[in-house]
Structures are given as C-alpha cells and as structure tokens.
Design a protein around this motif. Structure first.
Motif, mmCIF file in Angstrom:
data_model
loop_
_atom_site.group_PDB
_atom_site.id
_atom_site.type_symbol
_atom_site.label_atom_id
_atom_site.label_comp_id
_atom_site.label_asym_id
_atom_site.label_seq_id
_atom_site.Cartn_x
_atom_site.Cartn_y
_atom_site.Cartn_z
ATOM 1 N N LYS A 249 -67.472 -11.270 39.745
ATOM 2 C CA LYS A 249 -67.099 -11.253 41.160
ATOM 3 C C LYS A 249 -66.323 -9.984 41.502
ATOM 4 N N ALA A 250 -65.314 -9.673 40.692
ATOM 5 C CA ALA A 250 -64.478 -8.500 40.967
ATOM 6 C C ALA A 250 -65.277 -7.212 40.871
ATOM 7 N N VAL A 251 -66.141 -7.107 39.858
ATOM 8 C CA VAL A 251 -66.977 -5.903 39.711
ATOM 9 C C VAL A 251 -67.855 -5.712 40.948
ATOM 10 N N GLN A 252 -68.472 -6.782 41.410
ATOM 11 C CA GLN A 252 -69.356 -6.666 42.573
ATOM 12 C C GLN A 252 -68.587 -6.340 43.840
ATOM 13 N N ILE A 253 -67.424 -6.935 43.987
ATOM 14 C CA ILE A 253 -66.584 -6.633 45.153
ATOM 15 C C ILE A 253 -66.222 -5.154 45.177
ATOM 16 N N ILE A 254 -65.835 -4.610 44.043
ATOM 17 C CA ILE A 254 -65.456 -3.192 43.971
ATOM 18 C C ILE A 254 -66.662 -2.303 44.261
ATOM 19 N N LEU A 255 -67.814 -2.639 43.698
ATOM 20 C CA LEU A 255 -69.037 -1.870 43.961
ATOM 21 C C LEU A 255 -69.376 -1.891 45.454
ATOM 22 N N ASN A 256 -69.219 -3.056 46.068
ATOM 23 C CA ASN A 256 -69.491 -3.172 47.512
ATOM 24 C C ASN A 256 -68.539 -2.304 48.326
ATOM 25 N N HIS A 257 -67.269 -2.313 47.939
ATOM 26 C CA HIS A 257 -66.282 -1.497 48.659
ATOM 27 C C HIS A 257 -66.572 -0.007 48.500
ATOM 28 N N ILE A 258 -67.040 0.398 47.325
ATOM 29 C CA ILE A 258 -67.395 1.805 47.103
ATOM 30 C C ILE A 258 -68.603 2.172 47.963
ATOM 31 N N GLU A 259 -69.599 1.290 47.988
ATOM 32 C CA GLU A 259 -70.810 1.549 48.787
ATOM 33 C C GLU A 259 -70.491 1.656 50.265
ATOM 34 N N SER A 260 -69.545 0.861 50.722
ATOM 35 C CA SER A 260 -69.179 0.880 52.142
ATOM 36 C C SER A 260 -68.209 2.010 52.474
ATOM 37 N N GLY A 261 -67.683 2.684 51.453
ATOM 38 C CA GLY A 261 -66.736 3.767 51.687
ATOM 39 C C GLY A 261 -65.301 3.314 51.809
ATOM 40 N N GLU A 262 -65.036 2.023 51.619
ATOM 41 C CA GLU A 262 -63.664 1.518 51.734
ATOM 42 C C GLU A 262 -62.829 1.835 50.495
ATOM 43 N N ILE A 263 -63.496 2.097 49.373
ATOM 44 C CA ILE A 263 -62.840 2.627 48.174
ATOM 45 C C ILE A 263 -63.578 3.890 47.781
ATOM 46 N N GLU A 264 -62.838 4.970 47.554
ATOM 47 C CA GLU A 264 -63.460 6.232 47.131
ATOM 48 C C GLU A 264 -63.664 6.224 45.620
ATOM 49 N N GLU A 265 -64.823 6.759 45.167
ATOM 50 C CA GLU A 265 -65.144 6.711 43.750
ATOM 51 C C GLU A 265 -64.137 7.496 42.898
ATOM 52 N N TYR A 266 -63.499 8.511 43.478
ATOM 53 C CA TYR A 266 -62.518 9.278 42.711
ATOM 54 C C TYR A 266 -61.359 8.402 42.253
ATOM 55 N N GLN A 267 -61.056 7.355 43.038
ATOM 56 C CA GLN A 267 -59.965 6.467 42.654
ATOM 57 C C GLN A 267 -60.310 5.690 41.380
ATOM 58 N N ILE A 268 -61.574 5.274 41.292
ATOM 59 C CA ILE A 268 -62.038 4.597 40.083
ATOM 60 C C ILE A 268 -61.959 5.558 38.900
ATOM 61 N N ASN A 269 -62.394 6.799 39.112
ATOM 62 C CA ASN A 269 -62.379 7.798 38.038
ATOM 63 C C ASN A 269 -60.957 8.072 37.546
ATOM 64 N N GLU A 270 -60.015 8.184 38.478
ATOM 65 C CA GLU A 270 -58.632 8.460 38.092
ATOM 66 C C GLU A 270 -58.041 7.310 37.281
ATOM 67 N N SER A 271 -58.284 6.086 37.731
ATOM 68 C CA SER A 271 -57.771 4.924 37.000
ATOM 69 C C SER A 271 -58.434 4.805 35.637
ATOM 70 N N TYR A 272 -59.740 5.022 35.585
ATOM 71 C CA TYR A 272 -60.457 4.964 34.309
ATOM 72 C C TYR A 272 -59.875 5.967 33.315
ATOM 73 N N GLU A 273 -59.602 7.183 33.769
ATOM 74 C CA GLU A 273 -59.064 8.210 32.875
ATOM 75 C C GLU A 273 -57.682 7.825 32.361
ATOM 76 N N ARG A 274 -56.871 7.199 33.178
ATOM 77 C CA ARG A 274 -55.557 6.761 32.721
ATOM 78 C C ARG A 274 -55.688 5.660 31.671
ATOM 79 N N VAL A 275 -56.560 4.695 31.945
ATOM 80 C CA VAL A 275 -56.780 3.611 30.985
ATOM 81 C C VAL A 275 -57.344 4.170 29.677
ATOM 82 N N LYS A 276 -58.297 5.086 29.783
ATOM 83 C CA LYS A 276 -58.895 5.708 28.601
ATOM 84 C C LYS A 276 -57.830 6.433 27.773
ATOM 85 N N ALA A 277 -56.956 7.165 28.439
ATOM 86 C CA ALA A 277 -55.887 7.893 27.735
ATOM 87 C C ALA A 277 -54.953 6.920 27.012
ATOM 88 N N LEU A 278 -54.632 5.808 27.664
ATOM 89 C CA LEU A 278 -53.790 4.797 27.030
ATOM 90 C C LEU A 278 -54.463 4.244 25.784
#
Length: 380
Positions: A344-373
């Motif tokens: 559910k959460a994955v699909q909600i986030i994908l929908n928000h990205i498709e609609s432009g309500e979440i920018e993909e760069y935000q996902i990339n920034e969070s992913y990089e922080r998690v990856k570094a951890l």
C-alpha cells in the motif's frame, strides 16, 4: 489543547559474453542495490512491524523483503491490537534466530530495530531472560557517568549478540513536565537540564556505535512538555515547548557522533501553524537539517499512531512526511495491524510521484542516506 486534523571478443563469443556482461552489470546491480529501481528505493524507505516468532510465522514478511525490498523491521514484545504478549519476542535464542532469518531473507543489509531504552520501555524484559536495564530518569538522577556507561555497555552487548543494528534510544526529551504521561511519568527522560541529557545520551550513542548499533535519539523537536499522549491523540505543545528542548540535538549534532533522529507527533503552532512535527517541512528540513545541521537518517515516529492516522489518513500523511524530509517511514503495525501496509505504502508513494506531489529527488536523497547508514553498519 488543540487537536488537528522514502576487450576483446571473437565473433563467436560476443553474444554470450555480452549477455553475461549485461547481467553482471545490470541485473545483479538491482539486487545488490548498486543500480536500484525507483520501487527498490521506496522499499528501502520503509520499516514495519509484523507478527511472528520466526519468519515462517508471517505470511507477508518474506514477500515484503523479496518483492518490495523492504528496508527495515521493528520488533515488539507485546501485540497491542490483540492485547497479548504474542508478538516477536519469547527468548534470547528465539530472537537471535529470528533476526538471523530476517537478515538472510534480505538482499542487502536490513535495518532491524527495537525500542530498548531501559526501565519501563524495554521490549527485552528480564522475565524472558534478558538483561535488566534501569530507566533514563534513574541514571540522570544519580548522574554517575560510570553507571551510565555500565548500563549502556550491557545494553549494547546484548543488542549486538541478538542481531539488532538500530535502537530507538536514547530519549533526549527534556523532563520539563514530570506529569507527561508518555515521557516524564514513565521515567524516560534523563532530566530537565539539556547539558545533563546530552552527557548521558552521548555515552549511550558511543557504546551503541562500538557494538555496531546506530542509536536513534527522539523525539524531535521535543515531546517532554506535552500533557497528552500522541499514541491516542494529537499532543499540542504550543504553549509549553521551550527553545532549550533543541539543545541536546544541537549538542549531539555538533559532537560528530553517528546517530539517527526520530520525529515527534506533536503540534506546535509557533513552529508550524498547520502540521505536527512529523509532517512539517518547517520543522524537519528548515529547523533540523538547515538550522541545526543534521545530515543523518531521519525516522518517523509510528505513522499508524492515532495522532497521525485519524487526523490525516495514510495517503496524505505519507505525502506530507516525505515532503517534510523524513527518510524512513515507520509503520509499527502495533496500533492497528495491516499485513499489506508495505505494498500500500509503495503504491501510494509511486502515485504521489506520478502526480508530482512528491519529487523523485526526495526519494533519491532519502535512499542515499539510508544506503550510507547501511554501509556504515556493514563496514563497522
């Protein structure tokens, strides 16, 4: 009170070698996280709770790990929806085996978390064969650094032996309201003095780090002055919160220690007139990242707690939290239980990205922080 509503080839060997090369540099990269898809990045931004004393006990956790590349798990000793102690924790060997199974089912380092503060907030209880640990309030009152290090070392050793790598502790909320039902009244704060809180919290973070565990200080920007519990409603601290509550965070950030931070589900009109802290860009980005200088992983408090769930709903809460700057969305599955919260959460986030309500760069920034951890945990 106000309540408001993440060469050289021959012509004969060219094709097969190309295929091997392609799979080694593309197919496998997706699995190892070197070249992840958007869906994989989103999966790494999620941490969930589940029911089961072993991986086999859960009909969804293997799916979540394999199909959705779930980034984190949190264990509990008590199942709130059923009001029973039948959840994840029975004994030392059982928990160690469970954590090994979880880690073996993940295609990359899995964050395995617990709330082990000591005192009354301890998922690993002596009655089930675990080491006892005193409360933060007790340690703050005696204010003996050797005692604090003794308990911090004991706690860290046990967590490491069990296979945990994230501990949602220590609490750095100031005990400005001793009657606070979720902080002061249950002895979770070291005290009211921010320097004392910093001193003792720093020892725990230091010992966690020595044992391959990342501590997560909480609850930003401060939950100590609240009069009510955000598990059951929105806690408004507009008239009680003080600037001094930021000092332990600033001190610890300035120290250069490695830790994460957890958000608070508190509303403070002086910081954001519309949203509680977890969902506020003004609090989590403007204040925490830009002003205080935090560049580590930011975890939400449980996104299924009443303070968020009933006032905002899942879709809006997820959108606002990511836009606020949260890196890992935590769904404890212990206020309500939803075995499909990950898809559910994955699909909600994908929908928000498709609609432009979440920018993909935000996902990339969070992913990089998690990856570094995760890389720091793997290399530690």
């Amino acid at each position: 009170m106000r309540y408001f509503n993440t060469m050289k080839f021959s012509k004969f060997s060219l094709v097969p070698i190309f295929l091997i090369f392609f799979c080694n540099t593309s197919c496998s990269q997706s699995v190892t996280g070197q070249n992840p898809s958007l869906e994989e990045k989103i999966g790494q931004m999620l941490m969930i709770g589940f029911r089961g004393f072993s991986v086999d006990d859960s009909d969804h956790i293997v799916r979540d790990l394999n199909e959705y590349h779930l980034g984190g798990i949190i264990l509990f000793d008590y199942d709130v929806p059923t009001s029973t102690p039948e959840r994840n924790i029975l004994s030392f060997e059982q928990v160690r085996n469970l954590n090994n199974e979880l880690q073996n089912n993940s295609d990359r380092t899995l964050l395995i978390a617990i709330d082990q503060e000591g005192g009354r907030v301890a998922r690993l209880k002596p009655a089930r064969g675990f080491q006892p640990h005193v409360s933060a309030e007790y340690l703050g009152k005696i204010d003996d650094l050797d005692s604090t290090r003794y308990y911090a070392t004991s706690m860290s050793t046990q967590l490491e032996e069990l296979g945990f790598n994230i501990n949602f502790a220590p609490v750095v909320d100031l005990n400005t309201n001793p009657q606070n039902p979720v902080i002061g009244a249950i002895e979770r704060s070291f005290g009211e003095d921010p320097d004392l809180v910093t001193k003792h919290a720093s020892i725990f973070l230091d010992e966690f780090g020595k044992h391959g565990i990342t501590g997560v200080i909480k609850h930003f920007p401060g939950h100590g002055s609240a009069w009510n519990d955000s598990h059951v409603g929105m806690a408004d601290v507009t008239d009680t919160w003080e600037e001094s509550e930021l000092k332990p965070y600033q001190n610890l950030i300035d120290s250069g220690q490695n830790f994460g931070i957890m958000t608070a589900h508190v509303f403070n009109e002086n910081l954001d007139k519309d949203h509680p802290a977890t969902l506020s860009k003004a609090v989590q980005t403007d204040l925490l990242r830009d002003r205080l200088g935090f560049d580590g992983v930011l975890f939400s408090d449980d996104m299924q707690m009443e303070a968020i769930r009933s006032f905002y709903g899942l879709e809006t809460a997820i959108k606002l939290a990511i836009n606020a700057g949260v890196d890992v969305l935590v769904f404890g599955n212990n206020s309500v239980y939803d075995p499909n919260i990950v898809p559910k959460a994955v699909q909600i986030i994908l929908n928000h990205i498709e609609s432009g309500e979440i920018e993909e760069y935000q996902i990339n920034e969070s992913y990089e922080r998690v990856k570094a951890l995760k890389e720091s945990l793997s290399n530690g």
